[in-house]
Design a protein around this motif. Structure first.
Motif, PDB file in Angstrom:
ATOM      1  N   GLY A 180      -5.273   2.176  -4.484  1.00  0.00           N
ATOM      2  CA  GLY A 180      -4.322   1.079  -4.510  1.00  0.00           C
ATOM      3  C   GLY A 180      -4.639  -0.033  -5.479  1.00  0.00           C
ATOM      4  N   GLU A 181      -5.557   0.196  -6.425  1.00  0.00           N
ATOM      5  CA  GLU A 181      -5.883  -0.850  -7.389  1.00  0.00           C
ATOM      6  C   GLU A 181      -4.904  -0.809  -8.561  1.00  0.00           C
ATOM      7  N   ASN A 182      -4.588  -2.001  -9.095  1.00  0.00           N
ATOM      8  CA  ASN A 182      -3.691  -2.052 -10.251  1.00  0.00           C
ATOM      9  C   ASN A 182      -4.506  -1.867 -11.532  1.00  0.00           C
TER      10      ASN A 182
ATOM     11  N   PRO B  51      -5.299  -4.928  -3.254  1.00  0.00           N
ATOM     12  CA  PRO B  51      -4.801  -5.747  -2.149  1.00  0.00           C
ATOM     13  C   PRO B  51      -5.473  -5.348  -0.838  1.00  0.00           C
ATOM     14  N   GLU B  52      -5.487  -6.263   0.115  1.00  0.00           N
ATOM     15  CA  GLU B  52      -6.084  -5.984   1.419  1.00  0.00           C
ATOM     16  C   GLU B  52      -5.150  -5.168   2.310  1.00  0.00           C
ATOM     17  N   ASP B  53      -3.843  -5.275   2.104  1.00  0.00           N
ATOM     18  CA  ASP B  53      -2.841  -4.644   2.959  1.00  0.00           C
ATOM     19  C   ASP B  53      -2.734  -3.141   2.705  1.00  0.00           C
TER      20      ASP B  53
ATOM     21  N   GLY C 202       1.627   1.821  -1.698  1.00  0.00           N
ATOM     22  CA  GLY C 202       2.645   1.666  -2.741  1.00  0.00           C
ATOM     23  C   GLY C 202       2.056   1.698  -4.130  1.00  0.00           C
ATOM     24  N   GLN C 203       0.951   0.980  -4.345  1.00  0.00           N
ATOM     25  CA  GLN C 203       0.320   0.957  -5.665  1.00  0.00           C
ATOM     26  C   GLN C 203      -0.272   2.319  -6.011  1.00  0.00           C
TER      27      GLN C 203
ATOM     28  N   ARG D 169       2.471   4.458  -7.222  1.00  0.00           N
ATOM     29  CA  ARG D 169       2.842   4.071  -8.589  1.00  0.00           C
ATOM     30  C   ARG D 169       1.803   4.583  -9.581  1.00  0.00           C
ATOM     31  N   ASN D 170       0.517   4.513  -9.199  1.00  0.00           N
ATOM     32  CA  ASN D 170      -0.542   5.045 -10.060  1.00  0.00           C
ATOM     33  C   ASN D 170      -0.392   6.550 -10.243  1.00  0.00           C
ATOM     34  N   LEU D 171      -0.005   7.230  -9.173  1.00  0.00           N
ATOM     35  CA  LEU D 171       0.227   8.676  -9.259  1.00  0.00           C
ATOM     36  C   LEU D 171       1.343   8.970 -10.257  1.00  0.00           C
ATOM     37  N   HIS D 172       2.436   8.210 -10.193  1.00  0.00           N
ATOM     38  CA  HIS D 172       3.532   8.369 -11.160  1.00  0.00           C
ATOM     39  C   HIS D 172       3.023   8.192 -12.587  1.00  0.00           C
ATOM     40  N   THR D 173       2.210   7.163 -12.801  1.00  0.00           N
ATOM     41  CA  THR D 173       1.678   6.881 -14.133  1.00  0.00           C
ATOM     42  C   THR D 173       0.816   8.035 -14.633  1.00  0.00           C
TER      43      THR D 173
END
Length: 134
Positions: free
Chosen positions: A37-39, A45-47, A53-54, A57-61
């Motif tokens: 989940g890191e950008n 994020p802690e959540d 979600g992140q 999105r990283n998987l998509h990238t």
């Protein structure tokens, strides 16, 4: 690819995955390392939901970098720290949203006590098959 949810097994679609995926050769196999989940700046994020979600999105990238789409993913493996029904619901909803009307990949969820980084709660890896059409 052929996605199968055989009679005699429960319907996994509400949880965002398929029981069986058959990929006929020839094809190009793409392995995506575990995405957390890191950008791009390394911020985490802690959540739990924000990390899921992140990570997706990283998987998509990562898939796009290989010239693949999420609809070519045959199998994912998810690792969840402190797994619970509530976390499963968040993850399942995210998978259903990501795949929408497309068949979802096969999925294995593994509860774990810890992941690579402090505070990391979720990680997902994927195998995609880009079918060769002749």
């Amino acid at each position: 690819m052929k996605f199968i949810n055989p009679e005699g097994l429960y319907d996994p679609r509400p949880n965002g995955y398929s029981h069986v995926v058959v990929a006929d050769a020839p094809g190009r196999i793409i392995y995506i390392a575990g995405q957390g989940g890191e950008n791009a700046n390394g911020d985490l994020p802690e959540d739990f939901g924000a990390q899921v979600g992140q990570a997706l999105r990283n998987l998509h990238t990562a898939l796009a970098a290989a010239g693949a789409a999420h609809t070519e993913v045959a199998k994912v493996t998810a690792l969840i720290v402190d797994h619970s029904e509530a976390r499963l619901a968040i993850f399942s909803k995210a998978l259903r949203t990501m795949w929408g009307d497309h068949p979802a990949p096969a999925c294995t969820l593994i509860p774990v006590p810890r992941l690579a980084l402090d505070g990391m709660l979720f990680e997902i890896e994927a195998t995609a098959i880009e079918q060769q059409i002749y």
